[in-house]
Design a protein around this motif. Structure first.
Motif, short mmCIF file in Angstrom:
data_model
loop_
_atom_site.label_atom_id
_atom_site.label_comp_id
_atom_site.label_asym_id
_atom_site.label_seq_id
_atom_site.Cartn_x
_atom_site.Cartn_y
_atom_site.Cartn_z
N GLU A 106 0.82 -1.21 0.00
CA GLU A 106 0.00 0.00 0.00
C GLU A 106 0.86 1.26 0.00
OE1 GLU A 106 -0.60 -2.55 2.38
OE2 GLU A 106 -1.95 -3.39 0.84
N SER A 107 2.17 1.12 -0.20
CA SER A 107 3.13 2.23 -0.21
C SER A 107 3.32 2.87 1.16
CB SER A 107 2.74 3.29 -1.25
OG SER A 107 2.78 2.76 -2.55
N GLY A 108 2.89 2.19 2.19
CA GLY A 108 3.17 2.66 3.55
C GLY A 108 4.48 2.09 4.04
N ASP A 109 5.07 2.73 5.04
CA ASP A 109 6.34 2.27 5.58
C ASP A 109 6.16 1.02 6.45
OD1 ASP A 109 7.66 4.33 4.38
OD2 ASP A 109 7.84 5.57 6.17
N VAL A 110 7.06 0.07 6.28
CA VAL A 110 7.15 -1.06 7.21
C VAL A 110 7.97 -0.53 8.38
CG1 VAL A 110 7.95 -3.42 7.55
CG2 VAL A 110 7.04 -2.71 5.32
N GLU A 111 7.31 -0.27 9.49
CA GLU A 111 7.90 0.55 10.56
C GLU A 111 9.23 0.02 11.05
OE1 GLU A 111 6.66 2.30 14.97
OE2 GLU A 111 5.17 1.37 13.67
N SER A 112 9.36 -1.26 11.29
CA SER A 112 10.59 -1.79 11.87
C SER A 112 11.74 -1.84 10.88
CB SER A 112 10.34 -3.19 12.43
OG SER A 112 9.95 -4.07 11.39
N LEU A 113 11.49 -1.48 9.60
CA LEU A 113 12.54 -1.52 8.58
C LEU A 113 12.69 -0.18 7.86
CD1 LEU A 113 11.68 -5.00 7.00
CD2 LEU A 113 13.72 -4.45 8.34
#
Length: 273
Positions: free
Chosen positions: A252-259
């Motif tokens: 969804e083009s959102g950030d994968v927070e832990s990466l």
């Protein structure tokens, strides 16, 4: 668990946090905390991006209105870059270049979209600074990784040195001007890749240009301590030098927070072989 319950609540909380932290440290060499396990603190991350936008990026847009500040790398290309690190290499170096298509007729057609723009190529470096494979590689905003002959890479790097670097040097405090390349250590990349492989929602990585800033007022004592290995490489003369921040994105083009929010880089000329 019964013993934990007997602890005062604060001690119990601290113990839990310690145990969680140890999970990431089990595989770390020499018990050091790798940058691949430590995203940039939010204030520093934001300041680095904002400083680039306000200073260097404005100059780049004047030089060429097509210049971009973010590039995407598909998951396969990014992980392949790490998986194919050859024996004897301990770094991946990303060099700033300028691609001018008129110098490469009928070559590197997929790079024609970056004609005259700032771009980055990577190569594998040993401890002495030698390019191990004799090639450089393009993977930003292209479908498949492109091999570049070393002589052609040198032409592109010299075009950055002659056509772009002199203009953006003025935002750098140090007399050496802007950096030629940034380096990512093998151990950092392997640790980051291993973490990415555990996630099912990774689609691509985004490389966003940023620049180093004065960090003293932006970090807590704890953050400074965790990042001490990185921070000791930088002085006031580093302020203004380009780097990039790596974010990992989901479908969804959102950030994968832990990466996301990782600056795994070391500058050259400050940290050259």
């Amino acid at each position: 668990m019964k013993k934990l319950i007997k602890f005062p609540w604060l001690e119990g909380l601290l113990l839990c946090l310690f145990l969680i932290a140890c999970v990431d440290k089990k595989q770390l060499p020499k018990e050091d905390v790798l940058l691949a396990h430590v995203p940039m603190p939010e204030k520093l991350d934001s300041a680095m991006r904002h400083s680039f936008d306000k200073e260097t990026y404005k100059i780049l847009k004047k030089l060429n209105a097509k210049n971009e500040k973010s590039f995407k790398v598909n998951k396969e290309n990014y992980l392949q870059m790490i998986e194919q690190i050859p024996a004897g290499a301990d770094k991946v170096a990303f060099s700033f270049v300028q691609f001018n298509k008129d110098k490469f007729p009928n070559q590197y057609q997929e790079l024609a979209q970056f004609d005259g723009e700032l771009y980055m190529l990577y190569y594998y470096m040993d401890k002495s600074g030698k390019n191990i494979t004799g090639r450089a590689y393009a993977m930003l905003d292209v479908k498949q990784t492109i091999e570049i002959d070393e002589k052609d890479y040198k032409i592109m790097e010299n075009d950055y040195i002659n056509n772009i670097k002199p203009y953006i040097d003025k935002v750098v405090k140090g007399t050496q001007g802007n950096t030629l390349r940034v380096k990512m250590m093998k151990d950092e990349l392997l640790a980051y890749k291993n973490r990415a492989m555990t996630k099912k929602n990774v689609k691509n990585f985004k490389i966003t240009l940023a620049q180093w800033v004065n960090y003293e007022s932006l970090l807590s004592k704890t953050e400074s301590s965790i990042l001490r290995k990185k921070l000791k490489l930088y002085t006031d003369e580093s302020v203004g030098q380009m780097t990039f921040i790596t974010d990992c994105q989901n479908p969804e083009s959102g950030d994968v927070e832990s990466l996301s929010g990782f600056d795994l880089n070391h500058f050259c000329p400050q940290d050259c072989p």
